[in-house]
Design a protein around this motif. Structure first.
Motif, PDB file in Angstrom:
ATOM      1  N   VAL A 127      11.287 -68.493  48.207  1.00  0.00           N
ATOM      2  CA  VAL A 127      11.884 -69.555  48.972  1.00  0.00           C
ATOM      3  C   VAL A 127      11.556 -71.011  48.752  1.00  0.00           C
ATOM      4  CG1 VAL A 127      11.966 -69.852  51.490  1.00  0.00           C
ATOM      5  CG2 VAL A 127      12.011 -67.667  50.777  1.00  0.00           C
ATOM      6  N   HIS A 128      10.227 -71.178  48.230  1.00  0.00           N
ATOM      7  CA  HIS A 128       9.789 -72.559  48.113  1.00  0.00           C
ATOM      8  C   HIS A 128       9.125 -72.769  46.688  1.00  0.00           C
ATOM      9  CE1 HIS A 128      10.314 -73.397  52.281  1.00  0.00           C
ATOM     10  NE2 HIS A 128       9.562 -72.331  52.683  1.00  0.00           N
ATOM     11  N   PRO A 129       9.965 -73.077  45.790  1.00  0.00           N
ATOM     12  CA  PRO A 129       9.506 -73.341  44.417  1.00  0.00           C
ATOM     13  C   PRO A 129       8.335 -73.970  44.432  1.00  0.00           C
ATOM     14  CG  PRO A 129      11.946 -73.418  44.703  1.00  0.00           C
ATOM     15  CD  PRO A 129      11.286 -73.490  45.914  1.00  0.00           C
ATOM     16  N   GLY A 130       7.466 -73.621  43.197  1.00  0.00           N
ATOM     17  CA  GLY A 130       6.268 -74.501  43.041  1.00  0.00           C
ATOM     18  C   GLY A 130       4.938 -73.837  43.970  1.00  0.00           C
ATOM     19  N   THR A 131       5.281 -73.102  44.909  1.00  0.00           N
ATOM     20  CA  THR A 131       4.051 -72.600  45.640  1.00  0.00           C
ATOM     21  C   THR A 131       3.403 -71.216  45.119  1.00  0.00           C
ATOM     22  OG1 THR A 131       5.478 -71.368  47.199  1.00  0.00           O
ATOM     23  CG2 THR A 131       4.991 -73.707  47.863  1.00  0.00           C
ATOM     24  N   ASN A 132       4.052 -70.866  44.190  1.00  0.00           N
ATOM     25  CA  ASN A 132       3.506 -69.584  43.538  1.00  0.00           C
ATOM     26  C   ASN A 132       3.479 -68.275  44.548  1.00  0.00           C
ATOM     27  OD1 ASN A 132       3.393 -71.022  41.357  1.00  0.00           O
ATOM     28  ND2 ASN A 132       1.086 -70.847  41.138  1.00  0.00           N
ATOM     29  N   THR A 133       4.652 -68.472  45.357  1.00  0.00           N
ATOM     30  CA  THR A 133       4.739 -67.329  46.563  1.00  0.00           C
ATOM     31  C   THR A 133       5.901 -66.754  46.657  1.00  0.00           C
ATOM     32  OG1 THR A 133       3.006 -68.578  47.966  1.00  0.00           O
ATOM     33  CG2 THR A 133       4.565 -67.121  49.127  1.00  0.00           C
ATOM     34  N   TRP A 160      -0.939 -50.839  40.399  1.00  0.00           N
ATOM     35  CA  TRP A 160      -0.159 -51.482  41.695  1.00  0.00           C
ATOM     36  C   TRP A 160      -1.055 -52.148  42.536  1.00  0.00           C
ATOM     37  CZ3 TRP A 160       5.146 -52.718  41.333  1.00  0.00           C
ATOM     38  CH2 TRP A 160       5.850 -51.856  40.386  1.00  0.00           C
ATOM     39  N   ILE A 161      -0.971 -53.641  43.131  1.00  0.00           N
ATOM     40  CA  ILE A 161      -1.477 -54.094  43.809  1.00  0.00           C
ATOM     41  C   ILE A 161      -1.040 -54.013  45.270  1.00  0.00           C
ATOM     42  CG2 ILE A 161      -2.553 -56.455  44.785  1.00  0.00           C
ATOM     43  CD1 ILE A 161      -2.485 -57.245  41.882  1.00  0.00           C
ATOM     44  N   LYS A 162      -1.630 -53.579  46.131  1.00  0.00           N
ATOM     45  CA  LYS A 162      -0.988 -53.163  47.381  1.00  0.00           C
ATOM     46  C   LYS A 162      -1.265 -54.126  48.463  1.00  0.00           C
ATOM     47  CE  LYS A 162      -2.016 -47.927  46.954  1.00  0.00           C
ATOM     48  NZ  LYS A 162      -2.316 -48.179  45.641  1.00  0.00           N
ATOM     49  N   VAL A 163      -0.349 -54.294  49.260  1.00  0.00           N
ATOM     50  CA  VAL A 163      -0.407 -55.360  50.443  1.00  0.00           C
ATOM     51  C   VAL A 163       0.285 -54.494  51.651  1.00  0.00           C
ATOM     52  CG1 VAL A 163       0.514 -57.298  51.555  1.00  0.00           C
ATOM     53  CG2 VAL A 163      -0.023 -57.131  48.982  1.00  0.00           C
ATOM     54  N   LEU A 164      -0.408 -54.188  52.609  1.00  0.00           N
ATOM     55  CA  LEU A 164      -0.003 -53.308  53.967  1.00  0.00           C
ATOM     56  C   LEU A 164       0.305 -54.347  54.951  1.00  0.00           C
ATOM     57  CD1 LEU A 164      -0.221 -50.312  53.689  1.00  0.00           C
ATOM     58  CD2 LEU A 164      -2.327 -50.539  55.404  1.00  0.00           C
ATOM     59  N   SER A 165       1.517 -54.065  55.449  1.00  0.00           N
ATOM     60  CA  SER A 165       2.221 -55.104  56.574  1.00  0.00           C
ATOM     61  C   SER A 165       2.507 -54.181  57.590  1.00  0.00           C
ATOM     62  CB  SER A 165       3.284 -55.800  56.011  1.00  0.00           C
ATOM     63  OG  SER A 165       3.976 -56.467  56.957  1.00  0.00           O
ATOM     64  N   SER A 166       2.338 -54.589  59.013  1.00  0.00           N
ATOM     65  CA  SER A 166       2.896 -53.839  60.095  1.00  0.00           C
ATOM     66  C   SER A 166       4.272 -54.383  60.315  1.00  0.00           C
ATOM     67  CB  SER A 166       2.098 -54.481  61.411  1.00  0.00           C
ATOM     68  OG  SER A 166       2.124 -55.763  61.596  1.00  0.00           O
ATOM     69  N   LYS A 167       4.778 -55.251  59.569  1.00  0.00           N
ATOM     70  CA  LYS A 167       6.222 -55.559  59.686  1.00  0.00           C
ATOM     71  C   LYS A 167       6.999 -55.357  58.319  1.00  0.00           C
ATOM     72  CE  LYS A 167       5.091 -59.277  63.068  1.00  0.00           C
ATOM     73  NZ  LYS A 167       5.306 -60.686  63.339  1.00  0.00           N
ATOM     74  N   SER A 168       8.284 -55.351  58.304  1.00  0.00           N
ATOM     75  CA  SER A 168       9.071 -54.813  57.279  1.00  0.00           C
ATOM     76  C   SER A 168       9.321 -56.186  56.497  1.00  0.00           C
ATOM     77  CB  SER A 168      10.626 -54.457  57.859  1.00  0.00           C
ATOM     78  OG  SER A 168      11.231 -55.450  58.387  1.00  0.00           O
ATOM     79  N   LYS A 169       8.569 -57.103  56.494  1.00  0.00           N
ATOM     80  CA  LYS A 169       8.396 -58.525  55.774  1.00  0.00           C
ATOM     81  C   LYS A 169       7.218 -58.995  55.243  1.00  0.00           C
ATOM     82  CE  LYS A 169       9.962 -61.525  59.391  1.00  0.00           C
ATOM     83  NZ  LYS A 169      10.775 -62.578  59.721  1.00  0.00           N
ATOM     84  N   THR A 170       7.045 -59.454  54.323  1.00  0.00           N
ATOM     85  CA  THR A 170       5.568 -60.211  54.000  1.00  0.00           C
ATOM     86  C   THR A 170       5.927 -61.142  52.905  1.00  0.00           C
ATOM     87  OG1 THR A 170       3.213 -59.662  53.544  1.00  0.00           O
ATOM     88  CG2 THR A 170       4.914 -58.602  52.264  1.00  0.00           C
ATOM     89  N   SER A 171       4.815 -61.901  52.715  1.00  0.00           N
ATOM     90  CA  SER A 171       4.695 -63.032  51.729  1.00  0.00           C
ATOM     91  C   SER A 171       3.370 -62.799  50.895  1.00  0.00           C
ATOM     92  CB  SER A 171       4.553 -64.450  52.331  1.00  0.00           C
ATOM     93  OG  SER A 171       5.791 -64.731  53.107  1.00  0.00           O
ATOM     94  N   ILE A 172       3.758 -62.808  49.607  1.00  0.00           N
ATOM     95  CA  ILE A 172       2.649 -62.688  48.630  1.00  0.00           C
ATOM     96  C   ILE A 172       2.386 -64.020  47.661  1.00  0.00           C
ATOM     97  CG2 ILE A 172       1.863 -61.452  46.491  1.00  0.00           C
ATOM     98  CD1 ILE A 172       3.440 -59.000  47.463  1.00  0.00           C
ATOM     99  N   SER A 173       1.121 -64.703  47.872  1.00  0.00           N
ATOM    100  CA  SER A 173       1.051 -66.027  47.444  1.00  0.00           C
ATOM    101  C   SER A 173      -0.090 -65.801  46.104  1.00  0.00           C
ATOM    102  CB  SER A 173       0.182 -66.816  48.426  1.00  0.00           C
ATOM    103  OG  SER A 173       1.075 -66.774  49.614  1.00  0.00           O
ATOM    104  N   THR A 199      12.450 -50.426  42.022  1.00  0.00           N
ATOM    105  CA  THR A 199      11.484 -51.707  41.526  1.00  0.00           C
ATOM    106  C   THR A 199      12.463 -52.890  41.283  1.00  0.00           C
ATOM    107  OG1 THR A 199       9.928 -50.054  40.308  1.00  0.00           O
ATOM    108  CG2 THR A 199       9.796 -52.494  39.935  1.00  0.00           C
ATOM    109  N   VAL A 200      11.910 -53.514  42.121  1.00  0.00           N
ATOM    110  CA  VAL A 200      12.287 -55.149  41.752  1.00  0.00           C
ATOM    111  C   VAL A 200      11.769 -56.324  41.111  1.00  0.00           C
ATOM    112  CG1 VAL A 200      13.809 -57.170  42.974  1.00  0.00           C
ATOM    113  CG2 VAL A 200      13.956 -54.834  43.918  1.00  0.00           C
ATOM    114  N   ARG A 201      12.425 -56.940  40.162  1.00  0.00           N
ATOM    115  CA  ARG A 201      11.549 -57.811  39.190  1.00  0.00           C
ATOM    116  C   ARG A 201      11.963 -59.336  39.894  1.00  0.00           C
ATOM    117  NH1 ARG A 201      11.625 -56.241  33.037  1.00  0.00           N
ATOM    118  NH2 ARG A 201      10.795 -54.175  33.183  1.00  0.00           N
ATOM    119  N   CYS A 202      10.941 -60.118  39.813  1.00  0.00           N
ATOM    120  CA  CYS A 202      11.293 -61.621  40.121  1.00  0.00           C
ATOM    121  C   CYS A 202      10.481 -62.464  39.281  1.00  0.00           C
ATOM    122  CB  CYS A 202      10.735 -62.012  41.779  1.00  0.00           C
ATOM    123  SG  CYS A 202      11.123 -63.464  42.382  1.00  0.00           S
ATOM    124  N   LEU A 203      10.877 -63.587  39.042  1.00  0.00           N
ATOM    125  CA  LEU A 203      10.267 -64.752  38.126  1.00  0.00           C
ATOM    126  C   LEU A 203       9.598 -65.596  39.054  1.00  0.00           C
ATOM    127  CD1 LEU A 203       9.507 -65.849  35.057  1.00  0.00           C
ATOM    128  CD2 LEU A 203      11.530 -67.197  35.396  1.00  0.00           C
TER     129      LEU A 203
END
Length: 205
Positions: A127-133, A160-173, A199-203
Motif C-alpha cells: 500500500v505504501h511503497p518504500g516502507t517495506n510493509t 514459515w514465519i507465523k503472524v497470529l491475528s484476531s482479525k482477517s487482515k494484518t500488516s507485516i513490516s 500461496t500468494v507471492r508479492c515483491l
C-alpha cells in the motif's frame, strides 16, 4: 455447547494482556481442575511476561523493540489458543469450568468440532511503497478464533514465519526491499488442524 472465547477478547494489546493475565491467575488458582495443563500455563505465563516487558520497551518508539513486541504478541496468542483447546477438552461445554480457567464462555452454541474450511481469496498488497510493509487480507470465517498468516522468502527452505491475528487482515513490516515473498493463511478454530490458502507471492517495493 460452550467453548472458550479467545479472539474476540484479545483484539487490542491491553485486552490481550488483561485476558491472558486472568487466565494465568485463574488456572493456577484452580490447578486441581486442570492437572495436565501446568506446562501450557507456565508457557503462557512466560511469554506474557516477555510481551509485557517488550511492550514497555517499544513505548520509546524504538522500531526494533516494536518488531520484538509484535513477535511476542504472536507467541502470547498462540499459547493462549493452545491452552484454550486443552481447557475446552476438560470443560466439555461446562461454562463453570471455563470460567474457573479464566476464559469467557462463548455465545456459540455449536456442539461439534468444526474443521476449518480452506482459507480463500488471500490478498497481499504493497500500500505504501518504500516502507517495506505489506498488508494482507483474507475472507472472514465467523467461527475462526484466530487467523494465522505465514510468510517466507521465495526460494527459501526456512520454516514459515507465523503472524497470529484476531482479525482477517494484518500488516507485516521490516521485510527486505526488492525481495519477493510468499504468503499463506489458515483459519484456527475449534479444530486446530490448518487448512491453508493458496500461496500468494508479492515483491516488496
Amino acid at each position: 455447547m460452550k467453548k472458550p472465547a479467545v479472539s474476540s477478547k484479545t483484539g487490542t494489546e491491553s485486552k490481550l494482556i488483561a485476558y491472558a493475565s486472568n487466565v494465568v491467575k485463574k488456572t493456577k488458582e484452580n490447578a486441581d481442575l486442570f492437572t495436565d495443563a501446568a506446562e501450557k500455563v507456565a508457557l503462557l505465563e512466560s511469554v506474557l511476561a516477555d510481551y509485557t516487558a517488550s511492550r514497555t520497551e517499544a513505548s520509546f518508539r524504538d522500531m526494533r523493540q516494536v518488531v520484538i513486541k509484535n513477535q511476542q504478541a504472536v507467541l502470547v496468542r498462540q499459547a493462549l489458543y493452545d491452552l484454550s483447546l486443552h481447557i475446552e477438552s476438560v470443560a466439555k461445554g461446562d461454562p463453570s469450568i471455563l470460567l474457573a480457567a479464566g476464559f469467557i464462555p462463548s455465545k456459540n452454541k455449536t456442539s461439534s468440532v468444526e474443521q476449518a474450511p480452506k482459507a480463500n481469496d488471500l490478498r497481499v498488497m504493497v500500500v505504501h511503497p518504500g516502507t517495506n510493509t505489506v498488508q494482507l487480507r483474507v475472507n472472514r470465517w465467523r467461527p475462526a478464533r484466530f487467523y494465522q498468516f505465514e510468510y517466507r522468502k521465495v526460494g527459501s527452505l526456512n520454516e514459515w514465519i507465523k503472524v497470529l491475528s484476531s482479525k482477517s487482515k494484518t500488516s507485516i513490516s521490516n521485510l527486505e526491499y526488492a525481495q519477493e515473498y510468499e504468503f499463506r493463511v489458515t483459519y484456527l478454530g475449534t479444530d486446530p488442524a490448518p487448512n491453508y490458502s493458496d500461496t500468494v507471492r508479492c515483491l516488496v517495493s
